[in-house]
Design a protein around this motif. Structure first.
Motif, short mmCIF file in Angstrom:
data_model
loop_
_atom_site.label_atom_id
_atom_site.label_comp_id
_atom_site.label_asym_id
_atom_site.label_seq_id
_atom_site.Cartn_x
_atom_site.Cartn_y
_atom_site.Cartn_z
N ALA A 178 11.96 6.71 8.02
CA ALA A 178 11.04 7.91 7.17
C ALA A 178 11.55 8.45 5.96
CB ALA A 178 10.90 8.99 8.34
N LYS A 179 12.83 8.40 5.87
CA LYS A 179 13.27 9.07 4.45
C LYS A 179 12.93 7.92 3.40
CE LYS A 179 16.14 12.37 6.42
NZ LYS A 179 17.73 12.86 6.79
N GLU A 180 13.17 6.54 4.00
CA GLU A 180 13.07 5.29 3.31
C GLU A 180 11.53 5.49 2.61
OE1 GLU A 180 14.46 1.54 4.10
OE2 GLU A 180 15.82 2.61 5.92
N LEU A 181 10.66 5.60 3.57
CA LEU A 181 9.46 5.64 3.09
C LEU A 181 9.01 6.64 2.01
CD1 LEU A 181 7.68 4.75 6.57
CD2 LEU A 181 7.66 3.32 4.59
N LEU A 182 9.44 7.96 2.31
CA LEU A 182 9.19 8.97 1.42
C LEU A 182 9.86 8.85 0.03
CD1 LEU A 182 10.44 12.06 3.94
CD2 LEU A 182 8.09 11.52 2.98
N SER A 183 11.03 7.94 0.16
CA SER A 183 11.34 7.60 -1.24
C SER A 183 10.61 6.71 -2.02
CB SER A 183 12.95 6.97 -0.98
OG SER A 183 12.66 5.69 -0.57
N LEU A 184 9.55 5.99 -1.43
CA LEU A 184 8.78 5.20 -2.08
C LEU A 184 7.58 5.83 -2.70
CD1 LEU A 184 8.30 2.26 0.70
CD2 LEU A 184 9.78 2.31 -1.50
N CYS A 240 6.30 -1.24 7.47
CA CYS A 240 6.17 -0.76 6.28
C CYS A 240 7.28 -0.71 5.18
CB CYS A 240 5.70 0.85 6.18
SG CYS A 240 4.42 1.18 7.42
N LEU A 241 8.39 -1.24 5.72
CA LEU A 241 9.58 -1.38 4.96
C LEU A 241 10.19 -2.70 4.98
CD1 LEU A 241 11.18 1.93 6.24
CD2 LEU A 241 10.53 1.53 3.86
N PRO A 242 10.94 -3.06 4.18
CA PRO A 242 11.91 -4.30 4.05
C PRO A 242 12.45 -4.41 5.46
CG PRO A 242 12.09 -3.34 2.15
CD PRO A 242 11.35 -2.48 2.96
N PRO A 243 12.80 -5.66 5.94
CA PRO A 243 13.03 -5.99 7.32
C PRO A 243 14.93 -5.83 7.44
CG PRO A 243 12.85 -7.95 6.36
CD PRO A 243 12.02 -7.03 5.48
N ASP A 244 15.14 -5.82 8.53
CA ASP A 244 16.66 -5.47 8.97
C ASP A 244 17.20 -4.12 8.31
OD1 ASP A 244 16.86 -8.23 9.67
OD2 ASP A 244 16.98 -8.92 7.40
N GLY A 245 16.29 -3.03 8.35
CA GLY A 245 16.84 -1.85 8.47
C GLY A 245 17.35 -1.10 9.32
N PRO A 246 17.63 -0.01 9.31
CA PRO A 246 18.38 0.67 10.49
C PRO A 246 17.26 1.11 11.63
CG PRO A 246 18.08 2.20 8.60
CD PRO A 246 17.95 0.91 8.06
N ALA A 288 7.28 15.14 12.26
CA ALA A 288 6.70 14.98 10.60
C ALA A 288 7.99 15.21 9.72
CB ALA A 288 5.60 15.95 10.54
N TYR A 289 7.90 14.38 8.56
CA TYR A 289 9.07 14.25 7.85
C TYR A 289 8.51 14.45 6.31
CZ TYR A 289 11.74 12.00 11.65
OH TYR A 289 12.38 11.54 12.89
N TRP A 317 0.85 -1.14 -0.04
CA TRP A 317 -0.03 0.12 0.04
C TRP A 317 0.75 1.13 0.05
CZ3 TRP A 317 -4.56 -0.61 3.91
CH2 TRP A 317 -5.52 -1.72 3.50
N ALA A 318 1.81 1.27 0.53
CA ALA A 318 2.87 2.33 0.76
C ALA A 318 3.06 3.41 -0.47
CB ALA A 318 4.34 2.13 1.17
#
Length: 339
Positions: free
Chosen positions: A234-240, A221-227, A256-257, A204-205
């Protein structure tokens, strides 16, 4: 039919609240509760037009749900009553400590200032009408008058396959009708596993404009094993393709990012915490309200932490939601901090 500001849907249950632990008996207060309907009521009290398109049982409990929402100014014309005999769900809430007896010679239970009372919540929602929400019902409610904002939570897709299909269809309809999408993750481990939730939320992201999540919910909301750093997440999600990510931090407020790399933090309002139920829903209602009003990020966060504070300062899931005239009752003693 005029275009509503917000459309939301999900399961709303009858809420029975005990004055103390249930085991020895006692009185129960009757209300209704549901994440999406809590948001709907919060927005309606702030003067927005809101349609709730959930499903209830064809029973007295379902009538109470609809009557309560109508009384709070929420449009329930898109709601449906289950014709197959499925009942309206039930939620039991019991505080661990009884109400102070107020009688001579009896000690009062211990209270810790500044902390909400410990409570236990029991959900009875297997096979309920709300879990049998159908995509066709949501489609009718959406296309009758497409909303400006579609508000979803991660609770609805966890209820059943049909409810998940209804939410997925709503996302597609939002894209077709240029409706902004707000998703509050609201992960409930009793309804589905982290792996199941993550598979749906990652899909859905890219369709989400505003994502609201706690620090613990971001990894879903993101792949596992992230920081572990929420800012990096949040920045990873924004890139999606998500427009903005709002991370709730409980007593520490929220951050808020934005797409441009900036972030803004708002501390929580200082209030006497009575009941944490519905605080996240009140936060979401305040954020969406300010967004609909055209407020900037600082204004959205300010209203969100204010409505969240009203929620924790009152008993119940939505009963403490403020009207627009009441927003100023909590002074903005602490400002926002720009990074």
């Amino acid at each position: 039919m005029s275009r509503p500001d917000v459309l939301t849907f999900g399961e709303t249950t009858i809420a029975l609240r005990g004055g103390g632990p249930l085991r020895p008996g006692g009185t129960l207060g009757v209300s209704v509760a549901g994440a999406e309907s809590n948001v709907a009521i919060g927005l309606a009290r702030l003067g927005h037009t809101v349609r709730w398109a959930g499903a209830v049982g064809a029973d007295e409990a379902g009538e109470l749900v609809l009557r309560t929402l109508r009384a709070e100014g929420v449009d329930v014309s898109g709601a449906s009553a289950d014709e197959g005999g499925a009942p309206t769900g039930l939620t039991l809430t019991e505080p661990e400590l009884p109400e102070p007896p107020g009688l001579p010679g009896l000690p009062e239970p211990t209270r810790v200032p500044g902390l909400p009372e410990p409570t236990r919540v029991h959900h009875h929602r297997a096979g309920t009408a709300g879990s049998r929400l159908r995509a066709c019902s949501v489609e009718r409610a959406f296309t009758a008058a497409p909303p400006r904002v579609l508000h979803l939570t991660g609770i609805t897709p966890a209820l059943s396959r049909s409810a998940r299909s209804a939410a997925a269809l709503a996302l597609r309809l939002a894209a077709e009708h240029s409706a902004l999408v707000c998703l509050d993750v609201s992960f409930r481990s009793r309804l589905w596993s982290a792996q199941e939730a993550s598979a749906v939320l990652r899909e859905w992201a890219p369709s989400v404009d505003v994502l609201i999540a706690s620090v613990d919910e971001l990894p879903l909301c993101l792949p596992p094993d992230g920081p572990d750093d929420p800012g990096v997440r949040a920045k990873e999600l924004l890139s999606l393709g998500i427009g903005e990510v709002v991370v709730t931090l409980g007593a520490a407020g929220a951050t808020a990012y934005a797409e441009d790399g900036s972030s803004l933090h708002a501390p929580a309002r200082a209030v006497r915490a009575v009941d944490p139920a519905g605080a996240g829903d009140a936060f979401a209602a305040g954020y969406l309200s300010a967004l609909l009003d055209g407020c900037d990020t600082a204004g959205r966060l300010e209203r969100a932490v204010t409505t969240g504070a009203f929620a924790v300062a009152a008993r119940g899931d939505w009963e403490g939601a403020p009207t627009r005239a009441e927003l100023g009752l909590l002074s903005a003693a602490a400002g926002t901090v720009l990074h």
